[in-house]
Design a protein around this motif. Sequence first.
Motif, PDB file in Angstrom:
ATOM      1  N   LEU A  40       8.590  -6.188  -5.357  1.00  0.00           N
ATOM      2  CA  LEU A  40       8.126  -5.523  -6.573  1.00  0.00           C
ATOM      3  C   LEU A  40       7.751  -6.619  -7.564  1.00  0.00           C
ATOM      4  O   LEU A  40       8.595  -7.425  -7.970  1.00  0.00           O
ATOM      5  CB  LEU A  40       9.220  -4.630  -7.155  1.00  0.00           C
ATOM      6  CG  LEU A  40       8.876  -3.907  -8.453  1.00  0.00           C
ATOM      7  CD1 LEU A  40       7.700  -2.958  -8.259  1.00  0.00           C
ATOM      8  CD2 LEU A  40      10.096  -3.161  -8.971  1.00  0.00           C
ATOM      9  N   ASP A  43       4.600  -6.811 -12.786  1.00  0.00           N
ATOM     10  CA  ASP A  43       3.711  -5.816 -13.391  1.00  0.00           C
ATOM     11  C   ASP A  43       3.824  -4.436 -12.745  1.00  0.00           C
ATOM     12  O   ASP A  43       3.083  -3.524 -13.069  1.00  0.00           O
ATOM     13  CB  ASP A  43       2.258  -6.296 -13.370  1.00  0.00           C
ATOM     14  CG  ASP A  43       1.684  -6.423 -11.968  1.00  0.00           C
ATOM     15  OD1 ASP A  43       2.377  -6.081 -10.972  1.00  0.00           O
ATOM     16  OD2 ASP A  43       0.531  -6.875 -11.851  1.00  0.00           O
ATOM     17  N   ARG A  45       3.341  -3.660  -9.517  1.00  0.00           N
ATOM     18  CA  ARG A  45       2.647  -3.530  -8.235  1.00  0.00           C
ATOM     19  C   ARG A  45       3.550  -4.018  -7.106  1.00  0.00           C
ATOM     20  O   ARG A  45       4.517  -4.723  -7.340  1.00  0.00           O
ATOM     21  CB  ARG A  45       1.346  -4.333  -8.237  1.00  0.00           C
ATOM     22  CG  ARG A  45       0.287  -3.782  -9.178  1.00  0.00           C
ATOM     23  CD  ARG A  45      -0.981  -4.636  -9.185  1.00  0.00           C
ATOM     24  NE  ARG A  45      -0.651  -6.008  -9.587  1.00  0.00           N
ATOM     25  CZ  ARG A  45      -0.946  -7.104  -8.865  1.00  0.00           C
ATOM     26  NH1 ARG A  45      -1.600  -7.009  -7.727  1.00  0.00           N
ATOM     27  NH2 ARG A  45      -0.610  -8.304  -9.305  1.00  0.00           N
ATOM     28  N   LEU A  46       3.186  -3.641  -5.886  1.00  0.00           N
ATOM     29  CA  LEU A  46       3.915  -4.086  -4.699  1.00  0.00           C
ATOM     30  C   LEU A  46       3.115  -5.138  -3.954  1.00  0.00           C
ATOM     31  O   LEU A  46       1.887  -5.094  -3.929  1.00  0.00           O
ATOM     32  CB  LEU A  46       4.171  -2.897  -3.761  1.00  0.00           C
ATOM     33  CG  LEU A  46       5.014  -1.759  -4.318  1.00  0.00           C
ATOM     34  CD1 LEU A  46       5.033  -0.594  -3.334  1.00  0.00           C
ATOM     35  CD2 LEU A  46       6.424  -2.224  -4.637  1.00  0.00           C
ATOM     36  N   ALA A  47       3.814  -6.054  -3.321  1.00  0.00           N
ATOM     37  CA  ALA A  47       3.206  -7.049  -2.437  1.00  0.00           C
ATOM     38  C   ALA A  47       4.001  -7.032  -1.143  1.00  0.00           C
ATOM     39  O   ALA A  47       5.223  -6.842  -1.159  1.00  0.00           O
ATOM     40  CB  ALA A  47       3.248  -8.432  -3.067  1.00  0.00           C
ATOM     41  N   THR A  74       0.138   1.325   4.369  1.00  0.00           N
ATOM     42  CA  THR A  74       0.223   1.478   2.920  1.00  0.00           C
ATOM     43  C   THR A  74       1.224   2.580   2.569  1.00  0.00           C
ATOM     44  O   THR A  74       2.039   2.421   1.650  1.00  0.00           O
ATOM     45  CB  THR A  74      -1.162   1.795   2.334  1.00  0.00           C
ATOM     46  OG1 THR A  74      -2.048   0.717   2.658  1.00  0.00           O
ATOM     47  CG2 THR A  74      -1.116   1.976   0.820  1.00  0.00           C
ATOM     48  N   ALA A  78       4.800   2.229   0.465  1.00  0.00           N
ATOM     49  CA  ALA A  78       5.075   3.062  -0.715  1.00  0.00           C
ATOM     50  C   ALA A  78       6.332   3.897  -0.510  1.00  0.00           C
ATOM     51  O   ALA A  78       7.176   3.998  -1.415  1.00  0.00           O
ATOM     52  CB  ALA A  78       3.877   3.957  -1.018  1.00  0.00           C
TER      53      ALA A  78
END
Length: 95
Positions: A40, A43, A45-47, A74, A78
């Motif tokens: 996480l 900002d 977003r996920l990587a 994906t 998530a």
Amino acid sequence: MSSDLEVSALAINVTVPEALRWTDTRRGETFALTTLNVRLLPDGRLAAKAYGRPVGGGRGAYVSFPVPDRPELTALIADAAGRAGVMWAAHRGLG
């Protein structure tokens, strides 16, 4: 809870279901990718990076691979992040 507390990283490891696994090649060696490391970012977003073992056997190097842009991967990322959030929120402290 302290508002000045800095959390530098949140990361989870996710086992890739067999039906979604893939192979990739690095330095002439083919790896079967079986695990995702999902982070996480600050900002929100996920990587993600993928890890696995050499198809030919042996331990091999701990080398990361990009995760292919596939809808099912994906969705896995998530879903795993959502599940991790629930687990973190329900923690029962140390011990």
